[in-house]
Design a protein around this motif. Structure first.
Motif, PDB file in Angstrom:
ATOM      1  N   ARG A 187       0.579  -1.260  -0.055  1.00  0.00           N
ATOM      2  CA  ARG A 187      -0.312   0.390  -0.108  1.00  0.00           C
ATOM      3  C   ARG A 187       0.582   1.087  -0.226  1.00  0.00           C
ATOM      4  N   SER A 188       2.142   1.346   0.697  1.00  0.00           N
ATOM      5  CA  SER A 188       3.048   1.967   1.158  1.00  0.00           C
ATOM      6  C   SER A 188       4.133   2.418  -0.593  1.00  0.00           C
ATOM      7  N   VAL A 189       3.600   1.725  -1.749  1.00  0.00           N
ATOM      8  CA  VAL A 189       4.718   1.648  -3.002  1.00  0.00           C
ATOM      9  C   VAL A 189       3.529   3.081  -3.555  1.00  0.00           C
ATOM     10  N   PRO A 190       4.219   3.989  -3.965  1.00  0.00           N
ATOM     11  CA  PRO A 190       4.168   5.210  -4.175  1.00  0.00           C
ATOM     12  C   PRO A 190       2.757   5.005  -5.630  1.00  0.00           C
ATOM     13  N   ALA A 191       3.211   3.954  -6.142  1.00  0.00           N
ATOM     14  CA  ALA A 191       1.954   4.330  -8.113  1.00  0.00           C
ATOM     15  C   ALA A 191       0.770   3.112  -7.636  1.00  0.00           C
ATOM     16  N   ILE A 192       1.314   2.820  -6.184  1.00  0.00           N
ATOM     17  CA  ILE A 192      -0.121   1.824  -5.793  1.00  0.00           C
ATOM     18  C   ILE A 192      -1.067   2.839  -4.706  1.00  0.00           C
ATOM     19  N   GLN A 193      -0.149   3.278  -4.568  1.00  0.00           N
ATOM     20  CA  GLN A 193      -1.122   4.579  -3.608  1.00  0.00           C
ATOM     21  C   GLN A 193      -2.589   5.216  -4.015  1.00  0.00           C
ATOM     22  N   LYS A 194      -0.955   5.628  -4.854  1.00  0.00           N
ATOM     23  CA  LYS A 194      -2.447   6.365  -5.943  1.00  0.00           C
ATOM     24  C   LYS A 194      -3.419   5.345  -6.807  1.00  0.00           C
ATOM     25  N   PHE A 195      -2.859   4.565  -7.454  1.00  0.00           N
ATOM     26  CA  PHE A 195      -3.973   3.742  -7.789  1.00  0.00           C
ATOM     27  C   PHE A 195      -5.311   3.417  -6.824  1.00  0.00           C
ATOM     28  N   LEU A 196      -4.827   2.998  -5.792  1.00  0.00           N
ATOM     29  CA  LEU A 196      -5.910   3.083  -5.227  1.00  0.00           C
ATOM     30  C   LEU A 196      -7.075   4.151  -4.461  1.00  0.00           C
ATOM     31  N   GLN A 197      -6.399   5.217  -4.997  1.00  0.00           N
ATOM     32  CA  GLN A 197      -7.151   6.292  -3.925  1.00  0.00           C
ATOM     33  C   GLN A 197      -8.207   6.026  -5.325  1.00  0.00           C
ATOM     34  N   PRO A 198      -9.990   6.676  -4.327  1.00  0.00           N
ATOM     35  CA  PRO A 198     -10.584   6.985  -5.261  1.00  0.00           C
ATOM     36  C   PRO A 198     -10.697   7.509  -6.339  1.00  0.00           C
ATOM     37  N   GLY A 199     -11.590   7.343  -7.771  1.00  0.00           N
ATOM     38  CA  GLY A 199     -10.713   8.002  -8.784  1.00  0.00           C
ATOM     39  C   GLY A 199     -10.010   7.819  -9.993  1.00  0.00           C
ATOM     40  N   SER A 200      -9.209   7.013  -9.546  1.00  0.00           N
ATOM     41  CA  SER A 200      -8.413   6.476 -10.589  1.00  0.00           C
ATOM     42  C   SER A 200      -8.433   5.428 -10.871  1.00  0.00           C
ATOM     43  N   GLN A 201      -8.022   4.542 -12.192  1.00  0.00           N
ATOM     44  CA  GLN A 201      -8.051   3.709 -13.199  1.00  0.00           C
ATOM     45  C   GLN A 201      -8.271   2.780 -11.984  1.00  0.00           C
ATOM     46  N   ARG A 202      -8.854   1.679 -11.141  1.00  0.00           N
ATOM     47  CA  ARG A 202      -9.036   0.934 -10.742  1.00  0.00           C
ATOM     48  C   ARG A 202     -10.714   0.537 -10.462  1.00  0.00           C
ATOM     49  N   LYS A 203     -11.057  -0.313 -11.090  1.00  0.00           N
ATOM     50  CA  LYS A 203     -12.785  -0.676 -10.770  1.00  0.00           C
ATOM     51  C   LYS A 203     -12.937  -1.529  -9.614  1.00  0.00           C
ATOM     52  N   PRO A 204     -14.312  -1.090  -9.807  1.00  0.00           N
ATOM     53  CA  PRO A 204     -15.197  -1.297  -8.906  1.00  0.00           C
ATOM     54  C   PRO A 204     -14.801  -2.520  -8.473  1.00  0.00           C
ATOM     55  N   GLN A 205     -16.089  -3.170  -7.051  1.00  0.00           N
ATOM     56  CA  GLN A 205     -16.063  -4.205  -7.854  1.00  0.00           C
ATOM     57  C   GLN A 205     -17.798  -4.500  -8.714  1.00  0.00           C
ATOM     58  N   PRO A 206     -17.608  -6.341  -9.334  1.00  0.00           N
ATOM     59  CA  PRO A 206     -18.812  -5.933 -10.561  1.00  0.00           C
ATOM     60  C   PRO A 206     -19.656  -5.720 -10.318  1.00  0.00           C
ATOM     61  N   ASP A 207     -20.755  -4.476 -10.424  1.00  0.00           N
ATOM     62  CA  ASP A 207     -21.704  -4.773 -10.296  1.00  0.00           C
ATOM     63  C   ASP A 207     -23.436  -5.417 -11.236  1.00  0.00           C
ATOM     64  N   ASP A 208     -24.428  -5.365 -11.171  1.00  0.00           N
ATOM     65  CA  ASP A 208     -25.184  -5.653 -12.229  1.00  0.00           C
ATOM     66  C   ASP A 208     -25.474  -5.283 -13.724  1.00  0.00           C
ATOM     67  N   ASN A 209     -25.165  -3.770 -13.596  1.00  0.00           N
ATOM     68  CA  ASN A 209     -24.703  -3.592 -15.345  1.00  0.00           C
ATOM     69  C   ASN A 209     -23.333  -3.380 -16.000  1.00  0.00           C
ATOM     70  N   TYR A 210     -22.153  -3.756 -14.753  1.00  0.00           N
ATOM     71  CA  TYR A 210     -21.114  -4.528 -15.613  1.00  0.00           C
ATOM     72  C   TYR A 210     -21.715  -6.225 -16.308  1.00  0.00           C
ATOM     73  N   VAL A 211     -21.942  -7.243 -15.573  1.00  0.00           N
ATOM     74  CA  VAL A 211     -22.474  -8.347 -15.758  1.00  0.00           C
ATOM     75  C   VAL A 211     -23.328  -7.864 -17.223  1.00  0.00           C
ATOM     76  N   LYS A 212     -24.526  -7.653 -17.233  1.00  0.00           N
ATOM     77  CA  LYS A 212     -25.845  -7.023 -18.510  1.00  0.00           C
ATOM     78  C   LYS A 212     -24.651  -6.717 -19.708  1.00  0.00           C
ATOM     79  N   THR A 213     -23.948  -5.858 -19.422  1.00  0.00           N
ATOM     80  CA  THR A 213     -23.453  -4.936 -20.733  1.00  0.00           C
ATOM     81  C   THR A 213     -22.395  -6.297 -21.036  1.00  0.00           C
ATOM     82  N   VAL A 214     -21.689  -6.893 -20.382  1.00  0.00           N
ATOM     83  CA  VAL A 214     -20.736  -8.054 -21.152  1.00  0.00           C
ATOM     84  C   VAL A 214     -21.352  -9.218 -21.671  1.00  0.00           C
ATOM     85  N   ARG A 215     -22.450  -9.478 -21.260  1.00  0.00           N
ATOM     86  CA  ARG A 215     -23.780 -10.284 -21.632  1.00  0.00           C
ATOM     87  C   ARG A 215     -24.181  -9.727 -23.206  1.00  0.00           C
ATOM     88  N   GLU A 216     -24.141  -8.405 -22.751  1.00  0.00           N
ATOM     89  CA  GLU A 216     -25.095  -7.630 -24.426  1.00  0.00           C
ATOM     90  C   GLU A 216     -24.601  -7.456 -25.232  1.00  0.00           C
TER      91      GLU A 216
END
Ligand SMILES: N[C@@H](CCC(=O)N[C@@H](CS)C(=O)NCC(=O)O)C(=O)O
Length: 220
Positions: A187-216
């Motif tokens: 967590r203290s590696v600078p790039a990782i620290q940044k990636f863990l911040q809200p608003g980074s390009q890290r994706k949240p846990q998949p929700d129903d919308n994600y599942v729906k889009t992949v299926r479509e």
């Protein structure tokens, strides 16, 4: 300056998330597949060798197959050990954690009746099979990294999955002191620290919308 890698995938974790993690230092841009037409266009362009994503444009190439992409990035950014012996250990640790990750990744796509048993399986496999291996590896290496004396893709991918398992079972590391310390260090590696911040390009846990889009998009 070299062009940033360009990632083509859904706006969610799936197979691309580990690639995002490995590219976090270098940076990347993304095209999110939201419609069937976008996917068909990629097929028409001949960009998808096996008609599948992830697709990563990097260094003038169009790369597909997640493991091949991860290995290329790891080698390019010096995250793949100092010699062949370290490399094979890194691969072994990575393949183990990817097996556990697969159980997590398929979870949102399972029929409701199979979800509880899969959740139980993730917990049991993490505690009884996979985490003890990484706990021992960290204990033996003594340097804070799973393999050798520098950060490798094994550290990044194990950390990624530990976080995913913790999202489901917050106290899962209670009997793994080495993994707890490892997590704090990562967590203290600078790039990782940044990636863990809200608003980074890290994706949240998949929700129903994600599942729906992949299926479509993939029509399954
Ligand atoms: N072995 C491939 C599997 C890729 C894969 O299954 N991708 C899915 C999306 S997550 C896909 O594009 N499926 C479409 C299909 O198989 O027709 C990899 O690891 O990249």
């Amino acid at each position: 300056m070299a062009e940033k890698a360009k990632l083509y995938y859904f706006d969610g974790r799936g197979l691309m998330e580990s690639i995002r993690w490995l590219l976090t230092v270098a940076g990347f841009e993304e095209v999110f597949l939201k419609t069937r037409e976008q996917y068909e266009q990629l097929l028409k362009d001949g960009a998808l060798m096996f008609q599948q994503v992830p697709l990563v444009e990097i260094d003038g190439m169009k790369l597909i197959q997640t493991k091949a992409i991860l290995n290329y990035i790891a080698a390019k950014y010096n995250l793949y050990g100092k010699d062949l012996k370290e490399r094979v250990m890194i691969d072994m640790y990575v393949e183990g954690i990817r097996d556990l990750m697969e159980l997590i990744a398929k979870h949102p796509f399972l029929p409701p009746a199979e979800k509880d048993s899969n959740t139980k399986l993730i917990q049991t496999k993490a505690v009884d099979r996979y985490f003890p291996v990484y706990e021992k590896a960290l204990d033996q290496s003594g340097g804070g990294y799973l393999v050798g004396s520098q950060l490798s893709k094994a550290d990044v991918q194990v950390f990624e999955v530990v976080l995913m398992v913790e999202e489901k079972f917050p106290s899962i590391l209670s009997n793994f002191p080495q993994l707890q310390a490892f997590q704090t260090r990562m967590r203290s590696v600078p790039a990782i620290q940044k990636f863990l911040q809200p608003g980074s390009q890290r994706k949240p846990q998949p929700d129903d919308n994600y599942v729906k889009t992949v299926r479509e998009v993939l029509r399954f």
